[in-house]
Scaffold this motif. Structure first.
Motif, PDB file in Angstrom:
ATOM      1  N   LEU A   1       0.269   4.413  -4.202  1.00  0.00           N
ATOM      2  CA  LEU A   1      -0.231   5.658  -3.633  1.00  0.00           C
ATOM      3  C   LEU A   1      -0.735   6.604  -4.722  1.00  0.00           C
ATOM      4  O   LEU A   1      -1.776   7.253  -4.570  1.00  0.00           O
ATOM      5  CB  LEU A   1       0.859   6.341  -2.813  1.00  0.00           C
ATOM      6  CG  LEU A   1       1.161   5.750  -1.429  1.00  0.00           C
ATOM      7  CD1 LEU A   1       2.342   6.445  -0.800  1.00  0.00           C
ATOM      8  CD2 LEU A   1      -0.062   5.854  -0.535  1.00  0.00           C
TER       9      LEU A   1
ATOM     10  N   LEU B   1      -4.400   7.115   3.365  1.00  0.00           N
ATOM     11  CA  LEU B   1      -4.132   5.720   3.663  1.00  0.00           C
ATOM     12  C   LEU B   1      -4.009   5.504   5.165  1.00  0.00           C
ATOM     13  O   LEU B   1      -4.519   4.525   5.717  1.00  0.00           O
ATOM     14  CB  LEU B   1      -2.842   5.295   2.958  1.00  0.00           C
ATOM     15  CG  LEU B   1      -2.689   3.805   2.678  1.00  0.00           C
ATOM     16  CD1 LEU B   1      -3.846   3.308   1.836  1.00  0.00           C
ATOM     17  CD2 LEU B   1      -1.364   3.548   1.977  1.00  0.00           C
TER      18      LEU B   1
ATOM     19  N   TRP C   1      -7.104  -0.159  -5.322  1.00  0.00           N
ATOM     20  CA  TRP C   1      -7.805  -0.219  -4.048  1.00  0.00           C
ATOM     21  C   TRP C   1      -7.933  -1.647  -3.540  1.00  0.00           C
ATOM     22  O   TRP C   1      -8.107  -1.878  -2.323  1.00  0.00           O
ATOM     23  CB  TRP C   1      -9.193   0.411  -4.177  1.00  0.00           C
ATOM     24  CG  TRP C   1      -9.157   1.904  -4.107  1.00  0.00           C
ATOM     25  CD1 TRP C   1      -9.087   2.779  -5.143  1.00  0.00           C
ATOM     26  CD2 TRP C   1      -9.175   2.705  -2.913  1.00  0.00           C
ATOM     27  NE1 TRP C   1      -9.052   4.074  -4.688  1.00  0.00           N
ATOM     28  CE2 TRP C   1      -9.114   4.052  -3.317  1.00  0.00           C
ATOM     29  CE3 TRP C   1      -9.241   2.415  -1.559  1.00  0.00           C
ATOM     30  CZ2 TRP C   1      -9.102   5.105  -2.412  1.00  0.00           C
ATOM     31  CZ3 TRP C   1      -9.237   3.452  -0.638  1.00  0.00           C
ATOM     32  CH2 TRP C   1      -9.167   4.781  -1.076  1.00  0.00           C
TER      33      TRP C   1
ATOM     34  N   VAL D   1      -5.636  -2.575  -0.659  1.00  0.00           N
ATOM     35  CA  VAL D   1      -5.759  -1.908   0.638  1.00  0.00           C
ATOM     36  C   VAL D   1      -6.207  -2.900   1.705  1.00  0.00           C
ATOM     37  O   VAL D   1      -7.117  -3.699   1.498  1.00  0.00           O
ATOM     38  CB  VAL D   1      -6.758  -0.739   0.549  1.00  0.00           C
ATOM     39  CG1 VAL D   1      -7.093  -0.204   1.934  1.00  0.00           C
ATOM     40  CG2 VAL D   1      -6.193   0.364  -0.337  1.00  0.00           C
TER      41      VAL D   1
ATOM     42  N   MET E   1       0.809  -1.209   0.000  1.00  0.00           N
ATOM     43  CA  MET E   1       0.000   0.000   0.000  1.00  0.00           C
ATOM     44  C   MET E   1       0.848   1.267   0.000  1.00  0.00           C
ATOM     45  O   MET E   1       0.397   2.316  -0.476  1.00  0.00           O
ATOM     46  CB  MET E   1      -0.912   0.008   1.237  1.00  0.00           C
ATOM     47  CG  MET E   1      -2.050  -1.002   1.162  1.00  0.00           C
ATOM     48  SD  MET E   1      -2.702  -1.457   2.797  1.00  0.00           S
ATOM     49  CE  MET E   1      -3.169   0.143   3.449  1.00  0.00           C
TER      50      MET E   1
END
Length: 424
Positions: A263, A285, A305, A308, A257
């Motif tokens: 990012l 985040l 995503w 995540v 992540m």
């Protein structure tokens, strides 16, 4: 069974009830060999942990996760869903999957239980409890579980692994095609718009069944094993291995992540902060990891995503980590049961009495939601302790008397009637 709603929409750590109503028949005597006390104990722990996420703050004053948030947020509801699958397997043949006419009878019983769980969920969803009630979602899982009854352990466990990736991928494709959810919890009013309700239950809600099916598959696969006869070494390996896998998935996901390329991809659909400004990806985040999400990632977000890991993200890392932690807790509880039985009948009976509320989680969860409607979410540790003590005492009384919880009794009676409608 549902964490408190935050900002009109909140994740929830909520229950079997996951299978509350599906806890199965009580043993002939408290602590008797017919009942898996370890499963009841795991349900009790999931119920108490879920209650803690509702009543005790999940974040510290500086915004970082509290002990309750770190250990229980997202994990308690996942454990309940896995235990729902275990219950469905125990109710439909245990190690021998029901097929043919037996499948039809088992499915009829499960559908009757789903009707009770769903009806209770719709009523509780109309209360101003601040909790995102999950029972209607569990009812849908029960319906799907009825279709999976003929499958054996290997197939179910294999499907669970596949669904960890496939489920979130389907969510990513379907969410942009559907309207946003309208409420934190389905209620009787939601029946006026059945299409919207179905979309929320399956895709856009706090507990999207399309992704949560992975928990059910895992639980049914575990329930198809001969849990009472698994070697102690196997249970110990599952307890330790589950914890290790959960920690490893968390470590790897947090590393991925924070890669610049990830990012940057996340930043293209970062939620707006206060005042409408775009939240910097790194800060966004941190907030997500600390406070969690609301059942899914942004509808128009990048496929990044899916990397995540945050409570209630419904992403592959979230599903994998919480499934692993659920296996660890269940295996540890079964080990504790085995140790209690080895120590003698009195200790086994004592553990069964202590775990009594775990055999009546639908009733217990209902009591919790009703009481929280009066006190409000975030009431504090004292409110949690009072509710926990009440439910443990009531559960112990039911266990000593050899009785089901009241809602469990209704579900069992309707399920028995539904099974009788199918010729033997």
């Amino acid at each position: 069974m549902g964490e408190r709603g935050r900002g009109g929409a909140a994740p929830a750590d909520r229950p079997t009830g996951a299978t509350p109503a599906a806890a199965g028949p009580r043993a002939d005597r408290v602590g008797g060999p017919a009942r898996l006390i370890g499963v009841d104990l795991a349900r009790l722990l999931a119920l108490l942990a879920m209650m803690a996420t509702h009543l005790v703050s999940v974040a510290n004053d500086d915004g970082t996760p509290s002990a309750v948030g770190w250990w229980f947020s997202g994990r308690a509801s996942a454990l309940f869903a896995v235990l729902a699958g275990v219950s469905l397997a125990l109710l439909s043949g245990r190690t021998r999957p029901a097929r043919g006419r037996a499948w039809a009878r088992a499915a009829a019983g499960l559908l009757a239980r789903a009707l009770v769980v769903g009806a209770v969920g719709l009523v509780l969803g109309g209360l101003d409890s601040g909790i995102a009630v999950i029972l209607v979602n569990y009812a849908v899982l029960f319906v799907l579980g009825a279709l999976l009854v003929p499958l054996g352990a290997r197939v179910l466990l294999g499907l669970a692994l596949v669904w960890v990736v496939l489920g979130p991928g389907l969510l990513q494709v379907l969410r942009p095609l559907l309207p946003e959810r309208g409420s934190a919890s389905p209620s009787l009013d939601s029946l006026a718009e059945p299409g919207h309700l179905l979309a929320e239950l399956l895709v856009t809600g706090y507990y999207p069944v399309v992704a949560w099916l992975a928990y059910l598959l895992l639980g049914m696969g575990i329930g198809r094993l001969d849990l009472a006869r698994l070697r102690t070494e196997v249970l110990a390996a599952a307890a330790v291995g589950g914890a290790v896998v959960a920690a490893l998935v968390t470590f790897v996901a947090h590393g991925l992540m924070r890669l610049p390329v990830v990012l940057d991809a996340l930043g293209t659909s970062a939620p707006l902060g206060q005042g409408g400004e775009v939240t910097p990806p790194a800060e966004m985040l941190r907030l997500l990891v600390d406070t969690g999400m609301f059942g899914q990632t942004p509808a128009d977000g990048s496929w990044a995503w899916l990397l995540v890991l945050a409570p209630h993200a419904s992403t592959p890392p979230d599903l994998a980590a919480t499934m692993a932690s659920s296996v660890a807790v269940l295996a540890a509880c079964l080990l504790l049961e085995r140790g209690a039985r080895a120590a003698g009948a009195p200790l086994a009976r004592a553990l069964a009495v202590l775990s009594g509320a775990g055999a009546a989680t639908l009733s217990g969860y209902t009591v919790h939601v009703v009481l929280t409607t009066g006190t409000g979410t975030g009431a504090g540790a004292q409110a949690w302790a009072q509710q926990a003590l009440l439910l443990v005492v009531l559960g112990a009384a039911l266990a000593v008397a050899g009785l089901r919880g009241p809602l469990e009794a209704v579900a069992a009676r309707l399920a028995a009637g539904a099974r009788r409608l199918v010729p033997a």
